[in-house]
Design an enzyme around this catalytic site. Structure first.
Site, PDB file in Angstrom:
ATOM      1  N   ASP A 100     -13.423   0.739   7.580  1.00  0.00           N
ATOM      2  CA  ASP A 100     -13.770   1.939   6.827  1.00  0.00           C
ATOM      3  C   ASP A 100     -14.476   1.598   5.520  1.00  0.00           C
ATOM      4  O   ASP A 100     -15.330   2.353   5.045  1.00  0.00           O
ATOM      5  CB  ASP A 100     -12.489   2.733   6.559  1.00  0.00           C
ATOM      6  N   CYS A 144      -2.887  -3.126   6.356  1.00  0.00           N
ATOM      7  CA  CYS A 144      -3.790  -4.208   6.743  1.00  0.00           C
ATOM      8  C   CYS A 144      -4.229  -5.041   5.540  1.00  0.00           C
ATOM      9  O   CYS A 144      -4.513  -6.242   5.684  1.00  0.00           O
ATOM     10  CB  CYS A 144      -5.008  -3.651   7.465  1.00  0.00           C
TER      11      CYS A 144
END
Length: 421
Positions: A291, A269
């Site tokens: 995260d 990503c």
């Protein structure tokens, strides 16, 4: 499940579930997640069984038309939940997965608590286990210590032994930091030759120097990797890999780069043009944008109150993902390697461009050096694949190079001192 499904909801997404929140049996000095304990004062940090079922059910509802679903566990240290928790999780997966749907189980662990019992479960359900290890003991033990400051490499290797005994697939998650940044080949060869690892991901440590533990401020700690050293680390590993290991050892950054040279979306990503489809689920059901952004400003909601697909589709999360593209400074927009980098992760965009504009990635110099270095050989591998051939044929091209002729990589140096035989 909301009906109809929100139009802005991604077709698929990735959830990193943290059943113990930030709680861990180790005390790694550079860990950015240990400080998240302050977000939940007095909490027991254990995912309740009813929340576990809510999570699994919602995940499969959100992916009802997907042929594959990944259930990913991280922490803190997720194995602190005990084997029985994961037995229940696997049972719920079997209950909610639709017929024919392929389920991938993954868990990231420091490996110190693994046992025969653990590995029997992991093997039975084909878990892919990500092992956090930073290289040989001499560098691993510099920052990866337990609560008493003791080294942990022996316990990690013991855990790896259990995985090998039971035939559990694993990959290496290696942070690159001030302690190992100047030893790329020693680290890579240790993983390849000593641990027999075939899947490796290198993660640059960029640790903000502040009191909050959040992504704020423009200073980094002395544990953080140097940008130039990061680029050179990846170059040195690539040069070894491209001569010897294409097709047998898989390095996440190299796979992502090859995707970019092929003009397709990389799996990482951080290199995508936008983000927002990889979220973090806390032990109590709180869902965060990423995260790396488990912070109050990036809390999307709680899956007990709102279905996760609604939270992924929310204007707040879509804006978070689009900001990765829309926030790039002009310096990045005109960069010749933007197609491969896309400004990397927003968490690292806290420095200034040469003209003084904000939003430049701290690691920019290293990435530009790396992507420029690999350009010719990546283009060569991409060309082979487009012809229906194999990327590993690049090894033969390099091996056949005349020693005193220019290296096929385009460096201008003689093959014998570059990639050649």
């Amino acid at each position: 499940m909301p009906d109809p499904r929100p139009l802005s909801a991604p077709e698929s997404f990735h959830v990193l579930a943290k059943p113990t929140g930030p709680i861990c049996n180790l005390d790694c000095e550079y860990c950015f997640f240990l400080s998240k304990e302050s977000l939940y004062p007095g909490d027991r940090f254990r995912m309740a069984d009813d929340l576990l079922e809510t999570y699994v059910r919602q995940l499969f509802e959100a992916h009802a038309t997907a042929s594959e679903v990944t259930i990913a566990w991280q922490g803190g240290e997720p194995t602190l939940m005990g084997v029985d928790f994961f037995r229940r999780a696997v049972g719920l997966t079997a209950r909610y997965a639709r017929a024919g749907q392929v389920v991938h189980h993954t868990i990231q662990t420091n490996a110190t608590l693994l046992t025969d019992e653990w590995c029997e479960l992991l093997a039975e359900h084909h878990f892919l286990v990500g092992i956090s290890i930073d290289g040989p003991p001499s560098v691993h033990d510099r920052y990866r210590v337990d609560k008493r400051g003791n080294p942990t490499s022996d316990r990690v290797l013991r855990g790896l032994g259990f995985l090998g005994k039971h035939g559990v697939d694993f990959n290496i998650l290696c942070t690159v930091n001030a302690a190992n940044q100047d030893q790329p080949l020693e680290v890579y060869r240790y993983f390849r030759d000593i641990l027999n690892a075939r899947y490796i991901q290198f993660i640059p440590i960029v640790e903000r120097d502040n009191e909050s533990g959040f992504q704020e401020g423009d200073r980094v700690t002395d544990r953080s990797v140097d940008p130039g050293a990061w680029g050179q680390f990846m170059i040195d590993v690539f040069d070894e890999w491209v001569r010897l290991d294409v097709g047998t050892v898989f390095v996440t950054q190299f796979d992502a780069a090859l995707a970019s040279w092929l003009g397709i979306q990389p799996a990482l990503c951080i290199f995508g043009e936008t983000c927002g489809n990889a979220v973090a689920l806390e032990h109590n059901g709180d869902l965060y944008s990423c995260d790396h952004f488990v912070e109050p400003d990036y809390l999307l909601g709680n899956i007990r109150q709102s279905h996760m697909v609604e939270l992924l589709a929310s204007p707040k999360q879509r804006a978070f993902g689009d900001a990765k593209r829309d926030g790039l400074p002009e310096f990045c927009m005109i960069c010749e390697v933007r197609f491969a980098c896309n400004g990397e992760c927003p968490k690292n965009r806290f420095t200034l461009t040469p003209s003084g504009d904000p939003g430049l990635n701290y690691l920019c110099a290293g990435y530009k050096k790396f992507f420029t270095h690999i350009d010719v050989l990546m283009a060569m591998m991409a060309g082979l694949l487009r012809q229906g051939r194999y990327a590993d044929e690049v090894k033969g091209v390099l091996a056949r190079a005349a020693r005193n002729e220019p290296c096929p990589c385009g460096s201008g140096r003689k093959a014998k001192i570059c990639h050649g035989p």
